[in-house]
Design a protein around this motif. Sequence first.
Motif, PDB file in Angstrom:
ATOM      1  N   GLY A  17     -59.079 -24.708 -65.346  1.00 49.89           N
ATOM      2  CA  GLY A  17     -57.892 -24.114 -64.456  1.00 49.89           C
ATOM      3  C   GLY A  17     -56.914 -25.041 -64.230  1.00 49.89           C
ATOM      4  O   GLY A  17     -55.556 -24.591 -64.312  1.00 49.89           O
ATOM      5  N   ARG A  18     -57.186 -26.118 -63.907  1.00 49.25           N
ATOM      6  CA  ARG A  18     -56.093 -27.279 -63.588  1.00 49.25           C
ATOM      7  C   ARG A  18     -55.350 -27.656 -64.768  1.00 49.25           C
ATOM      8  O   ARG A  18     -54.153 -27.861 -64.632  1.00 49.25           O
ATOM      9  N   TYR A  19     -55.981 -27.681 -66.115  1.00 49.24           N
ATOM     10  CA  TYR A  19     -55.426 -28.002 -67.216  1.00 49.24           C
ATOM     11  C   TYR A  19     -54.162 -27.154 -67.659  1.00 49.24           C
ATOM     12  O   TYR A  19     -53.318 -27.156 -68.298  1.00 49.24           O
ATOM     13  N   LEU A  20     -54.767 -25.738 -67.070  1.00 48.58           N
ATOM     14  CA  LEU A  20     -53.744 -24.681 -67.671  1.00 48.58           C
ATOM     15  C   LEU A  20     -52.550 -24.775 -66.684  1.00 48.58           C
ATOM     16  O   LEU A  20     -51.490 -23.897 -67.091  1.00 48.58           O
ATOM     17  N   ARG A  21     -52.862 -25.071 -65.453  1.00 47.32           N
ATOM     18  CA  ARG A  21     -51.701 -25.085 -64.554  1.00 47.32           C
ATOM     19  C   ARG A  21     -50.313 -26.201 -64.832  1.00 47.32           C
ATOM     20  O   ARG A  21     -50.517 -27.193 -65.452  1.00 47.32           O
ATOM     21  N   THR A  22     -49.149 -25.730 -64.628  1.00 43.04           N
ATOM     22  CA  THR A  22     -48.048 -26.458 -64.739  1.00 43.04           C
ATOM     23  C   THR A  22     -47.674 -27.719 -64.171  1.00 43.04           C
ATOM     24  O   THR A  22     -47.802 -27.824 -63.251  1.00 43.04           O
ATOM     25  N   ARG A  23     -47.628 -28.767 -64.909  1.00 46.21           N
ATOM     26  CA  ARG A  23     -47.295 -30.048 -64.185  1.00 46.21           C
ATOM     27  C   ARG A  23     -46.081 -30.673 -64.810  1.00 46.21           C
ATOM     28  O   ARG A  23     -45.761 -30.499 -66.036  1.00 46.21           O
ATOM     29  N   ARG A  24     -45.193 -31.540 -64.116  1.00 42.34           N
ATOM     30  CA  ARG A  24     -44.301 -32.201 -64.890  1.00 42.34           C
ATOM     31  C   ARG A  24     -44.494 -33.035 -66.223  1.00 42.34           C
ATOM     32  O   ARG A  24     -43.824 -32.689 -67.199  1.00 42.34           O
ATOM     33  N   ARG A  25     -45.716 -33.645 -66.150  1.00 38.63           N
ATOM     34  CA  ARG A  25     -46.014 -34.589 -67.208  1.00 38.63           C
ATOM     35  C   ARG A  25     -46.458 -33.621 -68.599  1.00 38.63           C
ATOM     36  O   ARG A  25     -46.369 -33.892 -69.750  1.00 38.63           O
ATOM     37  N   ALA A 330     -59.859 -20.350 -74.476  1.00 28.35           N
ATOM     38  CA  ALA A 330     -60.107 -19.115 -74.560  1.00 28.35           C
ATOM     39  C   ALA A 330     -59.601 -18.248 -73.677  1.00 28.35           C
ATOM     40  O   ALA A 330     -59.108 -17.337 -73.894  1.00 28.35           O
ATOM     41  N   ALA A 331     -59.305 -18.939 -72.427  1.00 30.60           N
ATOM     42  CA  ALA A 331     -58.481 -18.221 -71.308  1.00 30.60           C
ATOM     43  C   ALA A 331     -56.951 -17.769 -71.889  1.00 30.60           C
ATOM     44  O   ALA A 331     -57.004 -16.423 -71.464  1.00 30.60           O
ATOM     45  N   ILE A 332     -56.392 -18.406 -72.500  1.00 34.79           N
ATOM     46  CA  ILE A 332     -55.136 -18.145 -73.198  1.00 34.79           C
ATOM     47  C   ILE A 332     -55.368 -16.656 -73.820  1.00 34.79           C
ATOM     48  O   ILE A 332     -54.740 -15.699 -73.815  1.00 34.79           O
ATOM     49  N   GLY A 333     -56.305 -16.963 -74.773  1.00 32.18           N
ATOM     50  CA  GLY A 333     -56.521 -15.739 -75.779  1.00 32.18           C
ATOM     51  C   GLY A 333     -56.911 -14.461 -75.071  1.00 32.18           C
ATOM     52  O   GLY A 333     -56.776 -13.250 -75.288  1.00 32.18           O
TER      53      GLY A 333
END
Length: 420
Positions: A17-25, A330-333
Amino acid sequence: MPTGTRPFAGFEWLLAGRYLRTRRREGFVSVIAGFSFLGIMLGVMTLIVVMSVMNGFRKELLDKIVGVNGHIFVTPIDRPLDDYEMVANRLKQIPGVKFAIPLVEGQALASSQYGNGGVLVRGVREADLKSVPYIGGNIRRGTLDGFDTSGGIAIGSRLAAALSVTAGDSIQLFSPKGASTPFGTAPRIKTYPIQAVFEIGMTEFDASFVFMPLTESQAYFGRDSDVSVIEVFVDNPDRTQSVRDAIEADAPRPLVLSDWRQRNRSFFSALEVERNVMFIILTLIVLVAALNIVSGLIMLVKDKTEDIAIMRTMGASRGTVLRVFLITGAAIGVVGTLAGLLLGVLFANNIKSILAFLNWILGADLWNPTVRFLSDIPSVIDWREVATVVVMALVLSLLATLYPAWKAARLDPVQALRMG
């Protein structure tokens, strides 16, 4: 860090979930993930809507073409059908037959002071005409009561509009097959009052069909008390062969039989081919979106190389890393597929209302029935097809995550830290 032998542990979901959230980098990675989500959602939605409309087209065309023209057509071999009353009554006794309608068919030119057009004239008895639901149940103006003795005719709504006439007015019918004279065949011209105006909902039929009392049509086309064909309507149009076999076995005289599949084979075959091609083309949208998941995850793996190395040195297994990135892709799909399913079903169920709203917004008729077969856009959801679309989208999405997740799991933590 716990390695976790249980599949898909809580911290794996948290990390994904953290990887899917937007960050500046990781903004660009998140943009790719967003486009992947939109692509899968739009692909699934479009597939459901288009397949539902194609199903609606087939059902409406089949119902109207077969519902007006009959299912089995009986024509004579040895002599004219002057005993049509006896033959029709015999056919009605066969199991599976709803009714048998004797018809006289001929072409003519319909004319009024405002216009003219070619028509197909069908001579039929009042009781038989009322028994056809798409005619007897769709009278818009006038009435069919007393049709046999009125000397009038029933015409389609679009023909009435083209000739600028309605029930109570009169039109002329011109037939090239008239009386023979020393100078050749004179065309037959006769004026008929319009007793009823019907609307089948199929543009071609509403613009070309004219129904006339059977005895009047026999006189108009110069037939000696016989008919052109007997149309047989059966209980189940998809099972005409069994009824056809029974008719052939019980026919009171030599007859030629044909059915709606033979008469409309090329039309429905073309419709089926178009449906399959549309499915393949729209599936490519989902495939492209799945490929976007691959590129997005590969970039995410490259960006998270140090994180992966740290997790591995803290005791996380390769399976843990594999599952984290599987969940991420898989979450995206899965979310995109479910969103597409919801929007597709809502759109397909309310397509007429949406079309009316778009017509109101744009001030244009996006569904012009004069250039299409049907008056309204149809939609029939086949839940088996919907399930197929959903499963296909989920499988493609999951397959797209395998290579990036495997690549992340295969990273050597020592080399990754050294490179970082």
